[in-house]
Design an enzyme around this catalytic site. Structure first.
Site, PDB file in Angstrom:
ATOM      1  N   CYS A 114       0.824  -1.227   0.000  1.00 55.53           N
ATOM      2  CA  CYS A 114       0.000   0.000   0.000  1.00 55.53           C
ATOM      3  C   CYS A 114       0.850   1.265   0.000  1.00 55.53           C
ATOM      4  O   CYS A 114       0.387   2.336  -0.388  1.00 55.53           O
ATOM      5  CB  CYS A 114      -0.942   0.003   1.195  1.00 55.53           C
ATOM      6  SG  CYS A 114      -2.021  -1.422   1.184  1.00 55.53           S
ATOM      7  N   HIS A 276      -4.015   6.987   1.668  1.00 55.86           N
ATOM      8  CA  HIS A 276      -4.208   5.663   1.070  1.00 55.86           C
ATOM      9  C   HIS A 276      -5.622   5.195   1.400  1.00 55.86           C
ATOM     10  O   HIS A 276      -6.081   5.334   2.532  1.00 55.86           O
ATOM     11  CB  HIS A 276      -3.170   4.686   1.625  1.00 55.86           C
ATOM     12  CG  HIS A 276      -3.518   3.259   1.366  1.00 55.86           C
ATOM     13  ND1 HIS A 276      -3.796   2.802   0.096  1.00 55.86           N
ATOM     14  CD2 HIS A 276      -3.663   2.196   2.198  1.00 55.86           C
ATOM     15  CE1 HIS A 276      -4.085   1.514   0.173  1.00 55.86           C
ATOM     16  NE2 HIS A 276      -4.021   1.125   1.429  1.00 55.86           N
ATOM     17  N   ASN A 306      -9.984  -0.925  -1.841  1.00 54.57           N
ATOM     18  CA  ASN A 306      -8.559  -0.682  -1.607  1.00 54.57           C
ATOM     19  C   ASN A 306      -7.779  -1.257  -2.791  1.00 54.57           C
ATOM     20  O   ASN A 306      -7.755  -2.471  -2.983  1.00 54.57           O
ATOM     21  CB  ASN A 306      -8.168  -1.361  -0.282  1.00 54.57           C
ATOM     22  CG  ASN A 306      -6.689  -1.203   0.049  1.00 54.57           C
ATOM     23  OD1 ASN A 306      -5.897  -0.773  -0.782  1.00 54.57           O
ATOM     24  ND2 ASN A 306      -6.326  -1.583   1.266  1.00 54.57           N
TER      25      ASN A 306
HETATM   26  O1  UT7 Z   1      -4.298  -1.404   2.825  1.00 57.22           O
HETATM   27  C1  UT7 Z   1      -3.527  -2.001   3.803  1.00 57.22           C
HETATM   28  C2  UT7 Z   1      -3.911  -1.562   5.106  1.00 57.22           C
HETATM   29  N1  UT7 Z   1      -5.134  -2.226   5.499  1.00 57.22           N
HETATM   30  C3  UT7 Z   1      -5.902  -1.674   6.394  1.00 57.22           C
HETATM   31  O2  UT7 Z   1      -5.621  -0.580   6.815  1.00 57.22           O
HETATM   32  C4  UT7 Z   1      -7.108  -2.450   6.913  1.00 57.22           C
HETATM   33  C5  UT7 Z   1      -7.297  -2.155   8.369  1.00 57.22           C
HETATM   34  N2  UT7 Z   1      -8.348  -2.944   8.974  1.00 57.22           N
HETATM   35  C6  UT7 Z   1      -9.648  -2.773   8.674  1.00 57.22           C
HETATM   36  O3  UT7 Z   1      -9.988  -1.971   7.821  1.00 57.22           O
HETATM   37  C7  UT7 Z   1     -10.669  -3.541   9.479  1.00 57.22           C
HETATM   38  O4  UT7 Z   1     -10.019  -4.219  10.525  1.00 57.22           O
HETATM   39  C8  UT7 Z   1     -11.488  -4.569   8.636  1.00 57.22           C
HETATM   40  C9  UT7 Z   1     -12.418  -3.834   7.680  1.00 57.22           C
HETATM   41  C10 UT7 Z   1     -10.552  -5.473   7.853  1.00 57.22           C
HETATM   42  C11 UT7 Z   1     -12.327  -5.459   9.516  1.00 57.22           C
HETATM   43  O5  UT7 Z   1     -13.198  -4.646  10.298  1.00 57.22           O
HETATM   44  P1  UT7 Z   1     -13.260  -4.821  11.888  1.00 57.22           P
HETATM   45  O6  UT7 Z   1     -14.280  -3.891  12.329  1.00 57.22           O
HETATM   46  O7  UT7 Z   1     -11.866  -4.669  12.415  1.00 57.22           O
HETATM   47  O8  UT7 Z   1     -13.785  -6.301  12.031  1.00 57.22           O
HETATM   48  P2  UT7 Z   1     -13.093  -7.581  12.722  1.00 57.22           P
HETATM   49  O9  UT7 Z   1     -12.034  -8.139  11.851  1.00 57.22           O
HETATM   50  O10 UT7 Z   1     -12.767  -7.252  14.154  1.00 57.22           O
HETATM   51  O11 UT7 Z   1     -14.329  -8.588  12.736  1.00 57.22           O
HETATM   52  C12 UT7 Z   1     -15.539  -8.280  13.443  1.00 57.22           C
HETATM   53  C13 UT7 Z   1     -16.589  -9.315  13.075  1.00 57.22           C
HETATM   54  C14 UT7 Z   1     -16.090 -10.763  13.192  1.00 57.22           C
HETATM   55  O12 UT7 Z   1     -17.159 -11.556  13.634  1.00 57.22           O
HETATM   56  P3  UT7 Z   1     -17.285 -11.955  15.196  1.00 57.22           P
HETATM   57  O13 UT7 Z   1     -16.036 -12.715  15.516  1.00 57.22           O
HETATM   58  O14 UT7 Z   1     -17.396 -10.670  15.941  1.00 57.22           O
HETATM   59  O15 UT7 Z   1     -18.518 -12.779  15.216  1.00 57.22           O
HETATM   60  C15 UT7 Z   1     -15.774 -11.130  11.772  1.00 57.22           C
HETATM   61  O16 UT7 Z   1     -15.876 -12.519  11.530  1.00 57.22           O
HETATM   62  O17 UT7 Z   1     -16.974  -9.142  11.697  1.00 57.22           O
HETATM   63  C16 UT7 Z   1     -16.857 -10.400  11.017  1.00 57.22           C
HETATM   64  N3  UT7 Z   1     -16.502 -10.122   9.620  1.00 57.22           N
HETATM   65  C17 UT7 Z   1     -17.433  -9.984   8.653  1.00 57.22           C
HETATM   66  N4  UT7 Z   1     -18.769 -10.066   8.679  1.00 57.22           N
HETATM   67  C18 UT7 Z   1     -19.413  -9.873   7.504  1.00 57.22           C
HETATM   68  C19 UT7 Z   1     -15.285  -9.953   9.097  1.00 57.22           C
HETATM   69  N5  UT7 Z   1     -15.386  -9.694   7.772  1.00 57.22           N
HETATM   70  C20 UT7 Z   1     -16.714  -9.719   7.468  1.00 57.22           C
HETATM   71  C21 UT7 Z   1     -17.449  -9.529   6.288  1.00 57.22           C
HETATM   72  N6  UT7 Z   1     -18.781  -9.612   6.351  1.00 57.22           N
HETATM   73  N7  UT7 Z   1     -16.849  -9.252   5.121  1.00 57.22           N
END
Ligand code: UT7
Length: 349
Positions: A114, A276, A306
């Site tokens: 990135c 980014h 992204n």
């Molecule tokens: O470009 C490189 C740099 N990248 C970044 O900067 C990305 C940084 N991170 C993020 O943007 C976020 O962490 C994400 C968008 C990737 C994920 O969002 P989050 O709010 O941090 O979610 P999480 O990973 O903590 O997951 C929360 C819940 C989980 O379920 P439980 O365990 O709470 O039941 C996941 O399984 O959301 C669930 N989940 C989804 N649900 C529906 C994860 N992905 C999905 C999805 N659809 N696509």
């Protein structure tokens, strides 16, 4: 020493629009979750057979070269940033040289995910400042759609990424009041495995000890990419999303301030910040932390997801095309991503 200007800029995104609802056909996700957590409404996917990271980069480059008032034969160095090269080797830089029928110039590939475009821009800036080259083509291009895990297992990563490319032509400025003022690059390799695609790779190291057992059972030719690696989804990108998020919202404002401090400027002096495009919530945190208004930050993640190394040049190109970046504006580019790597570039447009 010459200052470096962006003399031409171009972008290319594939025609194929993939909505959040489209992704629901493959995995357990929802439009609501994706929009709420990331801001993304849709992204573009390259044509499977005709479009590659290089072909997209070349399309963006053609526009940038024309807008710079140059031809491919005028370019004297290529810097190509990507994490999804057409081949494991050689890199996309040489494929670009071939596609655009350029002279036998140098081509450098940058592997900083990135942050790839900011790193590539910084390298190009040094060559222009030193007087070594007069026309440098810098490309950021990524084709994610070919290698994402579209099952529910990979949903936290797969819904985020999209395909696209951006390119700029760098030239020496006619006077030193315009151009790139400074660039700032960083990394923290301690977090290398928190956002990574482990295989195919040549590692056989500490953090994948459990995998050595698989190696024992593998044929020699399988060690580079074994069935066990595929069963463990190690041929797909892995991301510890929350850890990446937490670090990004600290490091992006930090590197923007670093760029401003270096040039004795303040956040209020910024005309346009191009962060980014990783997550709309990250951009909003950054905006809030720096005290910037809505008209000082450009976001387009809603439409493209992204696109890693392409995200900053695509956003910069759009902002410029829409008249939101004008001559003499103070523009700040800021990135964060896998590595971890992060960095910024401050320029007087
Ligand atoms: O470009 C490189 C740099 N990248 C970044 O900067 C990305 C940084 N991170 C993020 O943007 C976020 O962490 C994400 C968008 C990737 C994920 O969002 P989050 O709010 O941090 O979610 P999480 O990973 O903590 O997951 C929360 C819940 C989980 O379920 P439980 O365990 O709470 O039941 C996941 O399984 O959301 C669930 N989940 C989804 N649900 C529906 C994860 N992905 C999905 C999805 N659809 N696509």
């Amino acid at each position: 020493m010459f200052r470096t200007i962006i003399a031409g800029i171009g972008k290319y995104v594939p025609e194929n629009i993939v909505t959040n609802s489209d992704l629901q056909k493959y995995m357990d996700t929802s439009d609501e979750w994706i929009q709420e957590r990331t801001g993304i409404k849709e992204r573009r996917y390259a044509d499977r057979t005709s479009e590659t990271t290089t072909t997209m980069g070349v399309e963006a480059a053609r526009i940038a070269i024309e807008r710079a008032g140059t031809t491919p034969q005028d370019i004297d160095f290529i810097i190509f940033a990507t994490l999804s090269p057409d081949y494991y080797f050689p890199g996309c830089g040489v494929l670009t040289q071939r596609a655009l029928k350029m002279k036998e110039i140098g081509a450098l590939d940058v592997r900083n995910q990135c942050s790839g475009f900011v790193y590539a821009l910084s390298v190009g800036d040094q060559y222009i400042r030193s007087g070594m080259y007069k026309n440098i083509l810098v490309i950021g291009s990524d084709k994610h759609s070919f290698g994402l895990d579209f099952s529910t297992r990979g949903r936290n990563v797969s819904v985020i990424f999209g395909d696209g490319a951006g390119a700029v032509v760098l030239q020496p400025a006619e006077d030193d009041t315009r151009g790139i003022l400074s660039t700032h690059l960083h990394c923290d390799g301690e977090s290398a495995e928190l956002l990574a695609m482990y295989n195919p790779g040549t590692h056989a190291n500490h953090w994948l000890d459990q995998q050595l057992a698989d190696f024992d059972n593998a044929e020699i030719g399988e060690m580079f990419m074994s069935h066990a690696m595929i069963d463990k989804a190690q041929n797909f990108p892995f991301m510890d999303g929350p850890s990446v998020f937490k670090k990004a919202v600290v490091k992006i404002p930090e590197t923007v301030m670093e760029a401003l401090d270096t040039n004795s400027l303040r956040p209020s002096d910024i005309d346009m910040l191009i962060p980014h495009q990783a997550n709309l919530r990250i951009s909003q945190f950054v905006q809030q932390k720096l005290g910037l208004g809505d008209d000082q930050v450009y976001n387009n993640i809603q439409r493209y997801g992204n696109t890693t190394s392409a995200s900053i040049p695509i956003a910069l190109c759009e902002a410029w095309e829409q008249g939101k970046v004008k001559e003499r504006d103070l523009v700040c580019l800021a990135s964060f991503g896998s590595g971890f790597t992060w960095g910024s570039a401050l320029l007087r447009w």
